[in-house]
Scaffold this motif. Structure first.
Motif, PDB file in Angstrom:
ATOM      1  N   SER A  59      36.789 -56.274  -9.734  1.00  0.00           N
ATOM      2  CA  SER A  59      35.831 -56.579  -8.683  1.00  0.00           C
ATOM      3  C   SER A  59      34.433 -56.756  -9.259  1.00  0.00           C
ATOM      4  O   SER A  59      33.701 -57.691  -8.895  1.00  0.00           O
ATOM      5  CB  SER A  59      35.829 -55.456  -7.638  1.00  0.00           C
ATOM      6  N   ARG A  95      32.597 -67.646   1.470  1.00  0.00           N
ATOM      7  CA  ARG A  95      33.453 -66.785   2.293  1.00  0.00           C
ATOM      8  C   ARG A  95      34.732 -66.368   1.570  1.00  0.00           C
ATOM      9  O   ARG A  95      35.120 -65.186   1.620  1.00  0.00           O
ATOM     10  CB  ARG A  95      33.776 -67.497   3.612  1.00  0.00           C
ATOM     11  N   ASP A 103      33.743 -63.940  -1.334  1.00  0.00           N
ATOM     12  CA  ASP A 103      33.396 -62.612  -0.815  1.00  0.00           C
ATOM     13  C   ASP A 103      34.632 -61.874  -0.301  1.00  0.00           C
ATOM     14  O   ASP A 103      34.753 -60.652  -0.448  1.00  0.00           O
ATOM     15  CB  ASP A 103      32.364 -62.741   0.299  1.00  0.00           C
ATOM     16  N   GLY A 104      35.562 -62.623   0.308  1.00  0.00           N
ATOM     17  CA  GLY A 104      36.800 -62.005   0.777  1.00  0.00           C
ATOM     18  C   GLY A 104      37.633 -61.483  -0.377  1.00  0.00           C
ATOM     19  O   GLY A 104      38.234 -60.401  -0.297  1.00  0.00           O
ATOM     20  N   LEU A 132      36.493 -60.463  -3.298  1.00  0.00           N
ATOM     21  CA  LEU A 132      35.815 -59.258  -3.777  1.00  0.00           C
ATOM     22  C   LEU A 132      36.144 -58.065  -2.881  1.00  0.00           C
ATOM     23  O   LEU A 132      36.439 -56.964  -3.359  1.00  0.00           O
ATOM     24  CB  LEU A 132      34.306 -59.486  -3.810  1.00  0.00           C
ATOM     25  N   ARG A 133      36.092 -58.274  -1.575  1.00  0.00           N
ATOM     26  CA  ARG A 133      36.370 -57.193  -0.622  1.00  0.00           C
ATOM     27  C   ARG A 133      37.805 -56.693  -0.776  1.00  0.00           C
ATOM     28  O   ARG A 133      38.049 -55.480  -0.818  1.00  0.00           O
ATOM     29  CB  ARG A 133      36.138 -57.705   0.804  1.00  0.00           C
ATOM     30  N   ASP A 134      38.749 -57.626  -0.865  1.00  0.00           N
ATOM     31  CA  ASP A 134      40.151 -57.221  -0.977  1.00  0.00           C
ATOM     32  C   ASP A 134      40.433 -56.524  -2.303  1.00  0.00           C
ATOM     33  O   ASP A 134      41.242 -55.586  -2.369  1.00  0.00           O
ATOM     34  CB  ASP A 134      41.057 -58.448  -0.831  1.00  0.00           C
ATOM     35  N   ARG A 150      38.348 -54.663  -4.002  1.00  0.00           N
ATOM     36  CA  ARG A 150      37.858 -53.286  -3.846  1.00  0.00           C
ATOM     37  C   ARG A 150      38.795 -52.463  -2.968  1.00  0.00           C
ATOM     38  O   ARG A 150      38.972 -51.258  -3.192  1.00  0.00           O
ATOM     39  CB  ARG A 150      36.446 -53.302  -3.250  1.00  0.00           C
ATOM     40  N   SER A 151      39.419 -53.109  -1.980  1.00  0.00           N
ATOM     41  CA  SER A 151      40.355 -52.394  -1.105  1.00  0.00           C
ATOM     42  C   SER A 151      41.580 -51.930  -1.884  1.00  0.00           C
ATOM     43  O   SER A 151      42.131 -50.850  -1.613  1.00  0.00           O
ATOM     44  CB  SER A 151      40.779 -53.297   0.058  1.00  0.00           C
ATOM     45  N   THR A 192      40.551 -48.767  -3.621  1.00  0.00           N
ATOM     46  CA  THR A 192      40.441 -47.662  -2.665  1.00  0.00           C
ATOM     47  C   THR A 192      41.808 -47.109  -2.288  1.00  0.00           C
ATOM     48  O   THR A 192      42.011 -45.887  -2.205  1.00  0.00           O
ATOM     49  CB  THR A 192      39.703 -48.132  -1.401  1.00  0.00           C
ATOM     50  N   THR A 240      45.893 -56.152   3.030  1.00  0.00           N
ATOM     51  CA  THR A 240      45.117 -56.454   1.832  1.00  0.00           C
ATOM     52  C   THR A 240      45.809 -57.458   0.921  1.00  0.00           C
ATOM     53  O   THR A 240      45.199 -58.444   0.487  1.00  0.00           O
ATOM     54  CB  THR A 240      44.828 -55.159   1.049  1.00  0.00           C
ATOM     55  N   TRP A 290      44.453 -61.151   0.024  1.00  0.00           N
ATOM     56  CA  TRP A 290      44.051 -61.437  -1.360  1.00  0.00           C
ATOM     57  C   TRP A 290      44.758 -62.686  -1.876  1.00  0.00           C
ATOM     58  O   TRP A 290      44.139 -63.569  -2.475  1.00  0.00           O
ATOM     59  CB  TRP A 290      44.375 -60.233  -2.235  1.00  0.00           C
TER      60      TRP A 290
END
Length: 357
Positions: free
Chosen positions: A119, A134, A137-138, A140-142, A144-145, A148, A183, A187
């Motif tokens: 990430s 978009r 950014d999606g 990157l978000r996924d 990181r998910s 987590t 997720t 992704w």
């Protein structure tokens, strides 16, 4: 009385001397030259200005990021699956500190760390100006998910061993459900839209079809090294590009079949015997030969009565203990580590000779 000011007499202008004319001409010429240089420099800077990044360059760097970060993560995933299979045969009671569960936790933490690194690496790739971010950014978000979710599962396994909660913890179940139902599909969809074919391949998906297992992609040197590794000792090998350099021509990380190492052993082939000897000498500095069964040591090791190479035992990083041994005739070295010396020594005695003819 008139207060009007009397008109001034016009100043008397004296003719310029020849020297003054030369100075004026010099100033004018200097100003023109300065102006010309300024305009020229601006034009050169404008023409030579490095163009901004393109989406193709972003895509190439993103695929390289996946090859590096996800490639290293795969061995942890393989190791976790093998370790989990052992645990499921006899799940320990809550409050029991289990070496098998601890090994799974280590692998889960390594997977989470790999996704966090990916990430961060994605975020550092320059995005073309004006490009619709978009999907990026999606992604990157996924990513990181993913990190987590694996951290949550790892935490639950730790809590279970110290009797802080049931193994079927709701947080872990929710994390796994979200991972598989939301997720992962998100992704994959984002990576497909961005054209990240290498990322999709490493994640085990086809860019056009459903998810399918994909073997690790080795260089010729890595494949030759893997072909020599006994699958009864090490399995699930993946490229270890970060370990390769001018002296190490091939490197792979592999999962240990039998319990012992806390991390996945590293197998390296050096360019020649001289490079291998110098590397081992650096590791052996300050150590004497007294046998790893007795403590820190550096000395020869034997297989079937024949000297095979050098064995080094010493503390590693973060509280681990290392066993490093060489196959001198092959220019190969292996590095494995466990939580303490007895654990790695016990495993080493049964698994050291891991190269096949």
């Amino acid at each position: 009385m008139s207060l009007d000011q009397a008109p001034e007499e016009p100043p008397v202008r004296r003719p310029r001397t020849g020297r003054e004319k030369l100075m004026l001409a010099g100033k004018s010429a200097g100003a023109l030259i300065t102006f010309a240089v300024t305009v020229g420099a601006f034009w050169i800077a404008l023409v030579d200005r490095t163009p901004g990044p393109t989406i193709d360059e972003w895509r190439l760097k993103a695929d390289n990021t996946c090859q590096r970060d996800l490639g290293e993560m795969q061995v942890s995933l393989h190791s976790a699956l093998l370790q989990a299979a052992e645990v499921l045969r006899a799940v320990p009671h809550a409050g029991t500190r289990s070496p098998e569960l601890a090994a799974v936790v280590t692998s889960m933490d390594e997977i989470a760390s790999a996704f966090r690194a990916m990430s961060a690496d994605f975020a550092e790739i320059p995005v073309p100006e004006g490009y619709d971010r978009r999907d990026i950014d999606g992604l990157l978000r996924d990513t990181r998910s993913f990190a987590t979710a694996f951290t949550t599962i790892s935490t639950v396994l730790v809590d279970y061993q110290v009797d802080q909660g049931p193994l079927q913890d709701q947080a872990a179940m929710t994390a796994m459900q979200t991972l598989s139902a939301s997720t992962m599909p998100s992704w994959v969809a984002g990576a497909r839209r961005l054209g990240l074919t290498e990322c999709l391949a490493i994640m085990g998906t086809s860019p056009l079809g459903p998810a399918t297992p994909t073997p690790a992609r080795f260089t010729v040197g890595q494949q030759a090294l893997v072909d020599r590794i006994d699958p009864r000792v090490l399995t699930g090998c993946v490229p270890a590009f970060s370990e390769e350099n001018a002296k190490v021509i091939a490197a792979v990380n592999c999962a240990a079949v039998r319990h012992g190492p806390a991390r996945n052993p590293l197998v390296m082939r050096f360019i020649d015997a001289k490079a291998l000897k110098a590397w081992v000498a650096g590791l052996s500095k300050g150590l004497r030969s007294r046998g790893c069964a007795r403590g820190d040591s550096s000395g020869a090791w034997n297989h079937e009565g024949k000297v095979t190479g050098t064995l080094v035992c010493k503390p590693g990083s973060k509280g681990s203990y290392l066993a490093v041994w060489t196959f001198d005739g092959e220019d190969v070295a292996v590095l494995a580590e466990a939580g303490d010396r007895p654990a790695i020594w016990t495993w080493w005695k049964d698994n050291a000779y891991l190269l096949t003819p």
